[in-house]
Design an enzyme around this catalytic site. Sequence first.
Site, mmCIF file in Angstrom:
data_model
loop_
_atom_site.group_PDB
_atom_site.id
_atom_site.type_symbol
_atom_site.label_atom_id
_atom_site.label_comp_id
_atom_site.label_asym_id
_atom_site.label_seq_id
_atom_site.Cartn_x
_atom_site.Cartn_y
_atom_site.Cartn_z
ATOM 1 N N GLU A 235 -1.760 3.017 9.908
ATOM 2 C CA GLU A 235 -1.116 4.160 9.260
ATOM 3 C C GLU A 235 -1.022 5.319 10.233
ATOM 4 O OE1 GLU A 235 -2.782 5.348 5.562
ATOM 5 O OE2 GLU A 235 -1.731 7.256 5.536
ATOM 6 N N ASP A 444 -17.158 -5.064 3.287
ATOM 7 C CA ASP A 444 -16.307 -5.777 2.330
ATOM 8 C C ASP A 444 -15.164 -4.846 1.918
ATOM 9 O OD1 ASP A 444 -17.026 -7.849 -0.579
ATOM 10 O OD2 ASP A 444 -15.128 -7.100 0.205
ATOM 11 N N HIS A 534 2.209 1.547 1.515
ATOM 12 C CA HIS A 534 1.262 0.437 1.347
ATOM 13 C C HIS A 534 1.987 -0.842 0.948
ATOM 14 C CE1 HIS A 534 1.654 1.771 -2.853
ATOM 15 N NE2 HIS A 534 1.378 0.523 -3.155
#
Length: 948
Positions: A235, A444, A534
């Site tokens: 990004e 995670d 996204h």
Amino acid sequence: MNRIQPKQNVHQFHRNRRPELYFEHSGHYYEGTISHYWNCGFRIVTRHLLPLRIGEILPRFKLLSSERDHFLHGLTITAIVEDDEDVLIIDVAECNSAAWEQFQQRFHRAFLGHSTLPGSEGSEGSEGSEASAGSVGSAGSESTSISLAAMPSFIGRKHYTQEATEARQHWLEHATGKKLSYVSRSIFHDNPSQLAGNIENFVGAVQIPLGIAGPLLIKGTYASGYSPIPIATTEGALISSISRGAKLCNAAGGIEVHVTRQTMVRAPVFFCGDMRGAIRLAEWMEDHYDVIKAKAQSASSIAKLISMKTYPFGDGLHVQFCYETGDAAGQNMTTSCTYVACEWIADAVKDIPAINYLSYMIEGNMAGDKKVNLRSFIEGRGIGVVASIHIPETLFRQTMRLSTEQYLHRWYAAEVGGLQTGMVGHNVNFANVLAGIFTATGQDIACVHESACGIFKPRQEKDGISIHAVLPSLVIGTVGGGTSLPTQRECLDMMGCSGHGKAYKLAEIIAGACLALDISTSAAIGSNEFVKAHERLGRKSSQTGINRSEITSRFFQSLLGEQYGKVTSFDSIDLNTESSVVTNMMKKQTSRFQGLHRYGLHLQRETGPETLPVVLKVKSDDREMMDLGIGIAKLSGEDRLSGLFESQLHIFGFEGAHLREIALYKHVSSSLLRYCPDIYGVIHNEDKEAYAILMEDLSSCSHMNAIGTAAEWDEEHIGVVLNDLAAMHAVYLDQEDSIPAAIAVERLDEAGYEDAAELLLALTDYNHERFPALMSKELYGLISEFIRDIAAHIGEMKQYHSTLTHNDFNPRNLALRTLPDSKRLVVYDWELASYGNPQHDCLEFLIYTLPADATMQEWDHYLDGYRHSLEREGGITLDKQAFERITLLNALELAAVRFNLYLLANNLLHLPYMERVYLNLSRYITEKLANSGNCEGNGAGAVPETNF
């Protein structure tokens, strides 16, 4: 005594991370902890209620974990108070500046990971400090149809090899018509095995760009000073935005942070017959909390159960188990702990009528795992952190290009928008920092959901703006999972956050970075400088195997052929499979039609109607069996163990096991088949992944599943088994080339065992810690020594007589067929068939069937009897000493491999016979070694210290 007054620049330790100390008073030493510290003193908390007074001198003080000569002398008591919890709180001060400065350096290095006190000279932020801060930071649209069924498949250790990786890469290039010019380049190419436990079907690496934001000045208990912030992202402008916020925060003096709590939640649900039962169960669990806590904590040396909350709803009871998990995120760990506790609860309440317990499932969706939810937001899941900063008006306007009044007016609108959408918490984009750091450091990534639920709140104050943040649910760790991979570990090292004792430091840095980014982004939004994008991904699945709907008369006819007549109909008959560990675990793991099924087939034959009792064995493929094993390893809560288990699973012989038994029944010598069940037909369909055996129903045989106790096995029946076992072993004795290649039996392989030594040692360590009463310190040492030189021992075993062995020869897999004037051994479940020493089967059978008080003379009696039978049946002579030597090595191999796996499963399954059987094996090894003298056998790989 008055309450202690607050000090200036006081820093507080979390209650679980307080440095321990002892101090001298009146010639005696007392223990305590440090709860707070400041520039010239600290606060001691102790449970010794001593007669102290303000102004009194404590002669000596020492940190328990520091060096031998690390003392402070002559500490002055400045304040005292007796707390409500029967503890004494003492403030002390040190006037010797030189001694105090030396102590500070050691204290901060030992407990905080830095050498300067937060807020002291050298760590304050200022406009002139950014150059030096920077130097610190620098150190540290075409589509192609792809046939998924055609992708190369590798299992066990072969899955994580260069050969497997390159085969998948070639397949992918051929299937897509696209060259993998960049994906195939990665640091994992030369050693893919390091990825075991982290990814499957490895083809390369998506090399996400890594940038460094900041450095950011953090003023916390565990993180103090300037920290570079590694962000893995694609990004644009994200790192610039974080760095922009960091620059402002550094100039304002840095961000204050503090860890408030750690809680990892697992939330099972119990099902009862009615609502009254669920309420009774809740009351019962609250009454037995201490025992439940002990059971839960028995599955881990790290996790601590800190609370348990019950929520009845209808006939169900949801329960939240809340843990502290050290420096690991702890999701697998707490699953394991909760499973053990639930198993105990289920067993304890199953016969209480008022509760009417039915079943439970391990997660009832109240943990909030990887989901945005109010529970995690309010009560926390993971590590909770707060952060604050005050920014003067002039500095804010200069850096953010709008006044604090303009900023707050725009933020007011953003808060209204959040309220109208029902946002959980309220922040701008904590998730951006979390995703970037999580990716960079091996966290995670799916836990970004819950971790990003937090509050970002600015308010006008004095001559500027004060901004506060709370992140109640940071699911992070600095050990386990992906944190040990090379690049991820380096990113943690950049922040000084790699390994044990660093999770709270990482949490403080993340909280500071979230605050800095939200300041920058919210200001950019206010001035219309914001862009965001996204995308999402998905995956498909398919079904294979034999379906229950396929079980028809025609199905059985196709297996039987015409020689038995016509199948007119069939009945399903109950079959007890409680003793089959794998069968029952596979049933829990999948809803597919698998396992053992008993039928009565009604046949029309030339002589008239008949009923043929049969058992249909629908086999799981080896992939499912290995996944089951990996799942058990993961439930241990030990990430390294589960990773090793996945990469070195070959040692247990599961590869090809689903085909081996089918091939054996089709191709093995008739001389051996006389000791097997009658086989009516088999299914081997690779395309459909369907595998089955239709066999004789052995329920009329004696000693079926006689595994629970040794009482059924007397000398006569043990003798029958050993005599027939010798005859069975004689068929292929020292005739390896005569074994049909289609059976693909496992063989003793020094390299394979050596490859798995790390896993076997880790299993031994784990099982010794979990079952010290079974695996004694003496046995632990013997097994460990055997494993460390395992290649040499296996080499010695290979030099001895070998044959086709069953390799799982215990009462679960055999019975005695009744003949007119005798009994005969019948053996089934040949999945693990191997070419190895005949003693292996004999020894395994005896540890299951001899009583716990059997003497070594009794052991020798049966082993000698088997040896003589093998000599007679095989036409060979066996030296007694060499025979015993190889028997002992097989016992150690059995303990190191098979029974290490069994103990791992026993940690969760609580197998009723395991204690008796394991102690038999243990006693045989230890007593034989104790009585064997300096028995070095054939020499190769002998370990004199343990008489191997």
